[in-house]
Scaffold this motif. Structure first.
Motif, PDB file in Angstrom:
ATOM      1  N   THR A 237      -5.184   5.640   5.111  1.00 46.93           N
ATOM      2  CA  THR A 237      -5.835   6.420   4.056  1.00 46.93           C
ATOM      3  C   THR A 237      -5.267   5.980   2.708  1.00 46.93           C
ATOM      4  O   THR A 237      -4.301   5.214   2.661  1.00 46.93           O
ATOM      5  CB  THR A 237      -5.563   7.928   4.214  1.00 46.93           C
ATOM      6  OG1 THR A 237      -4.218   8.215   3.790  1.00 46.93           O
ATOM      7  CG2 THR A 237      -5.730   8.390   5.653  1.00 46.93           C
ATOM      8  N   ASP A 238      -5.840   6.497   1.646  1.00 46.15           N
ATOM      9  CA  ASP A 238      -5.321   6.162   0.310  1.00 46.15           C
ATOM     10  C   ASP A 238      -3.913   6.714   0.098  1.00 46.15           C
ATOM     11  O   ASP A 238      -3.224   6.298  -0.825  1.00 46.15           O
ATOM     12  CB  ASP A 238      -6.248   6.723  -0.775  1.00 46.15           C
ATOM     13  CG  ASP A 238      -7.571   5.985  -0.825  1.00 46.15           C
ATOM     14  OD1 ASP A 238      -8.518   6.503  -1.450  1.00 46.15           O
ATOM     15  OD2 ASP A 238      -7.682   4.889  -0.217  1.00 46.15           O
ATOM     16  N   LEU A 239      -3.499   7.657   0.941  1.00 43.60           N
ATOM     17  CA  LEU A 239      -2.132   8.191   0.840  1.00 43.60           C
ATOM     18  C   LEU A 239      -1.214   7.598   1.906  1.00 43.60           C
ATOM     19  O   LEU A 239      -0.070   8.020   2.045  1.00 43.60           O
ATOM     20  CB  LEU A 239      -2.146   9.722   0.972  1.00 43.60           C
ATOM     21  CG  LEU A 239      -2.712  10.487  -0.226  1.00 43.60           C
ATOM     22  CD1 LEU A 239      -2.738  11.989   0.053  1.00 43.60           C
ATOM     23  CD2 LEU A 239      -1.926  10.216  -1.502  1.00 43.60           C
ATOM     24  N   GLY A 240      -1.730   6.601   2.656  1.00 45.14           N
ATOM     25  CA  GLY A 240      -0.875   5.936   3.628  1.00 45.14           C
ATOM     26  C   GLY A 240      -1.370   6.077   5.052  1.00 45.14           C
ATOM     27  O   GLY A 240      -2.462   6.566   5.317  1.00 45.14           O
TER      28      GLY A 240
ATOM     29  N   MET B   3       0.844  -1.201   0.000  1.00 46.48           N
ATOM     30  CA  MET B   3       0.000   0.000   0.000  1.00 46.48           C
ATOM     31  C   MET B   3       0.878   1.250   0.000  1.00 46.48           C
ATOM     32  O   MET B   3       1.896   1.296   0.657  1.00 46.48           O
ATOM     33  CB  MET B   3      -0.892  -0.032   1.247  1.00 46.48           C
ATOM     34  CG  MET B   3      -2.065   0.919   1.154  1.00 46.48           C
ATOM     35  SD  MET B   3      -3.328   0.626   2.402  1.00 46.48           S
ATOM     36  CE  MET B   3      -4.207  -0.761   1.744  1.00 46.48           C
ATOM     37  N   ALA B   4       0.464   2.265  -0.755  1.00 52.02           N
ATOM     38  CA  ALA B   4       1.278   3.464  -0.923  1.00 52.02           C
ATOM     39  C   ALA B   4       1.374   4.264   0.367  1.00 52.02           C
ATOM     40  O   ALA B   4       0.471   4.251   1.214  1.00 52.02           O
ATOM     41  CB  ALA B   4       0.655   4.326  -2.015  1.00 52.02           C
ATOM     42  N   GLN B   5       2.513   4.931   0.545  1.00 56.19           N
ATOM     43  CA  GLN B   5       2.697   5.848   1.662  1.00 56.19           C
ATOM     44  C   GLN B   5       3.293   7.115   1.075  1.00 56.19           C
ATOM     45  O   GLN B   5       4.464   7.118   0.649  1.00 56.19           O
ATOM     46  CB  GLN B   5       3.628   5.242   2.720  1.00 56.19           C
ATOM     47  CG  GLN B   5       3.852   6.097   3.947  1.00 56.19           C
ATOM     48  CD  GLN B   5       2.661   6.138   4.901  1.00 56.19           C
ATOM     49  OE1 GLN B   5       1.896   5.185   5.012  1.00 56.19           O
ATOM     50  NE2 GLN B   5       2.489   7.252   5.597  1.00 56.19           N
ATOM     51  N   ASP B   6       2.527   8.173   1.004  1.00 55.73           N
ATOM     52  CA  ASP B   6       3.009   9.440   0.446  1.00 55.73           C
ATOM     53  C   ASP B   6       2.925  10.506   1.522  1.00 55.73           C
ATOM     54  O   ASP B   6       1.927  11.224   1.644  1.00 55.73           O
ATOM     55  CB  ASP B   6       2.175   9.813  -0.788  1.00 55.73           C
ATOM     56  CG  ASP B   6       2.793  10.964  -1.566  1.00 55.73           C
ATOM     57  OD1 ASP B   6       2.484  11.118  -2.754  1.00 55.73           O
ATOM     58  OD2 ASP B   6       3.582  11.716  -0.964  1.00 55.73           O
ATOM     59  N   ASP B   7       4.006  10.601   2.307  1.00 54.52           N
ATOM     60  CA  ASP B   7       3.995  11.483   3.473  1.00 54.52           C
ATOM     61  C   ASP B   7       3.844  12.951   3.074  1.00 54.52           C
ATOM     62  O   ASP B   7       3.103  13.701   3.717  1.00 54.52           O
ATOM     63  CB  ASP B   7       5.287  11.299   4.273  1.00 54.52           C
ATOM     64  CG  ASP B   7       5.394   9.910   4.881  1.00 54.52           C
ATOM     65  OD1 ASP B   7       6.502   9.344   4.896  1.00 54.52           O
ATOM     66  OD2 ASP B   7       4.353   9.374   5.324  1.00 54.52           O
ATOM     67  N   LYS B   8       4.552  13.335   2.015  1.00 54.96           N
ATOM     68  CA  LYS B   8       4.506  14.753   1.621  1.00 54.96           C
ATOM     69  C   LYS B   8       3.086  15.145   1.219  1.00 54.96           C
ATOM     70  O   LYS B   8       2.602  16.214   1.590  1.00 54.96           O
ATOM     71  CB  LYS B   8       5.477  15.000   0.483  1.00 54.96           C
ATOM     72  CG  LYS B   8       5.699  16.461   0.160  1.00 54.96           C
ATOM     73  CD  LYS B   8       6.874  16.562  -0.777  1.00 54.96           C
ATOM     74  CE  LYS B   8       7.037  17.959  -1.304  1.00 54.96           C
ATOM     75  NZ  LYS B   8       8.201  18.046  -2.220  1.00 54.96           N
ATOM     76  N   ALA B   9       2.426  14.272   0.485  1.00 62.52           N
ATOM     77  CA  ALA B   9       1.059  14.570   0.059  1.00 62.52           C
ATOM     78  C   ALA B   9       0.117  14.653   1.262  1.00 62.52           C
ATOM     79  O   ALA B   9      -0.763  15.512   1.323  1.00 62.52           O
ATOM     80  CB  ALA B   9       0.571  13.508  -0.927  1.00 62.52           C
ATOM     81  N   LEU B  10       0.329  13.781   2.232  1.00 68.97           N
ATOM     82  CA  LEU B  10      -0.496  13.809   3.452  1.00 68.97           C
ATOM     83  C   LEU B  10      -0.258  15.105   4.220  1.00 68.97           C
ATOM     84  O   LEU B  10      -1.206  15.756   4.683  1.00 68.97           O
ATOM     85  CB  LEU B  10      -0.166  12.613   4.350  1.00 68.97           C
ATOM     86  CG  LEU B  10      -0.954  11.327   4.123  1.00 68.97           C
ATOM     87  CD1 LEU B  10      -0.392  10.207   4.989  1.00 68.97           C
ATOM     88  CD2 LEU B  10      -2.438  11.508   4.415  1.00 68.97           C
ATOM     89  N   ILE B  11       0.999  15.465   4.367  1.00 66.13           N
ATOM     90  CA  ILE B  11       1.327  16.694   5.095  1.00 66.13           C
ATOM     91  C   ILE B  11       0.704  17.898   4.394  1.00 66.13           C
ATOM     92  O   ILE B  11       0.127  18.787   5.029  1.00 66.13           O
ATOM     93  CB  ILE B  11       2.863  16.881   5.203  1.00 66.13           C
ATOM     94  CG1 ILE B  11       3.479  15.773   6.066  1.00 66.13           C
ATOM     95  CG2 ILE B  11       3.213  18.239   5.789  1.00 66.13           C
ATOM     96  CD1 ILE B  11       5.000  15.695   5.977  1.00 66.13           C
TER      97      ILE B  11
END
Lengths: 70, 162
Positions: free
Chosen positions: B90-93, B1-9
């Motif tokens: 979430t869909d972003l991690g 599953m994807a983890q996009d920390d920057k997008a979440l922040i």
């Protein structure tokens, strides 16, 4: 002709610099590649986050591939 | 599953969520060469800020990742009054929202010991380096001790350059 110090560096030998503080020395003796820390410090926080994201993407891709094979 | 920390922040920042980055990603941004699999933040867990968080994550299918039946993240007034932490997928991690940080205190205490950084999408706050070290020492797991070794080097170098 390559001098001994340069050759040692090429071969991955890290030397603790004389001005290194106690935390640096402890981390070095623990086995961290201090050159990676020094390099990271030349980057901005956002650049570090971007680089981390690349590493993480790669790791997650490997894990996904492993899961598919199993 | 994807983890996009920057997008979440960025999502949290753009929706006005009151939060401070903590944990592994905070360490990464300070310069620690570690890999971390989730995004940890300390945030104000009052009703207003929770509703902002809910709005920030609305289209990301958030659910409570520590519930066995994957309960969707959906706030009620009752839930707003009794949440101490939130562990979300979430869909972003993964996004873990803590109401307080061990070794530091509640959100207001964390906020006092945070620093602001300019990112490409706006300004965000994260724990200052000394406080991050204190927080990791307070938790004291092996992986935290490992991280503290690196963080201490960064703090030492920063003091040296000052």
């Amino acid at each position: 002709m390559i001098d001994a110090a340069t050759l040692a560096q090429m071969n991955g030998e890290q030397v603790c610099p004389p001005h290194a503080g106690p935390a640096w020395r402890e981390a070095f003796e623990y086995g961290f590649d201090m050159s990676l820390i020094e390099e990271t410090l030349t980057k901005t926080p956002e650049q570090r986050l971007d680089e981390h994201q690349q590493k993480l993407n790669f790791i997650l891709e490997i894990e996904a591939t492993r899961s598919r094979k199993n | 599953m994807a983890q996009d920390d920057k997008a979440l922040i960025a999502r949290l920042q753009q929706h006005g969520v009151e939060f401070v980055l903590i944990g592994g990603v905070c360490g990464v941004m300070h310069g620690a060469g570690l890999v971390t699999y989730d995004l940890d933040v300390c945030c104000r867990l009052g009703s207003v800020n929770l509703r902002r968080l809910e709005a920030a994550l609305k289209d990301l299918n958030p659910w409570h990742r520590l519930t066995p039946n994957k309960l969707p993240f959906a706030l009620t007034d009752e839930l707003c009054s009794c949440l101490k932490n939130l562990y979300l997928q979430t869909d972003l991690g993964k996004l873990d929202c803590l109401g307080d940080v061990k070794g530091v205190g509640d959100y207001d205490a964390v906020l006092k010991r945070s620093v602001e950084f300019e990112m490409s999408f706006g300004r965000i706050r994260m724990l200052d380096l000394d406080t991050l070290i204190a927080a990791k020492e307070a938790v004291g797991r092996e992986k935290d001790k490992y991280a503290v070794r690196l963080l201490r080097v960064l703090a030492e170098k920063r003091r040296g350059s000052n």
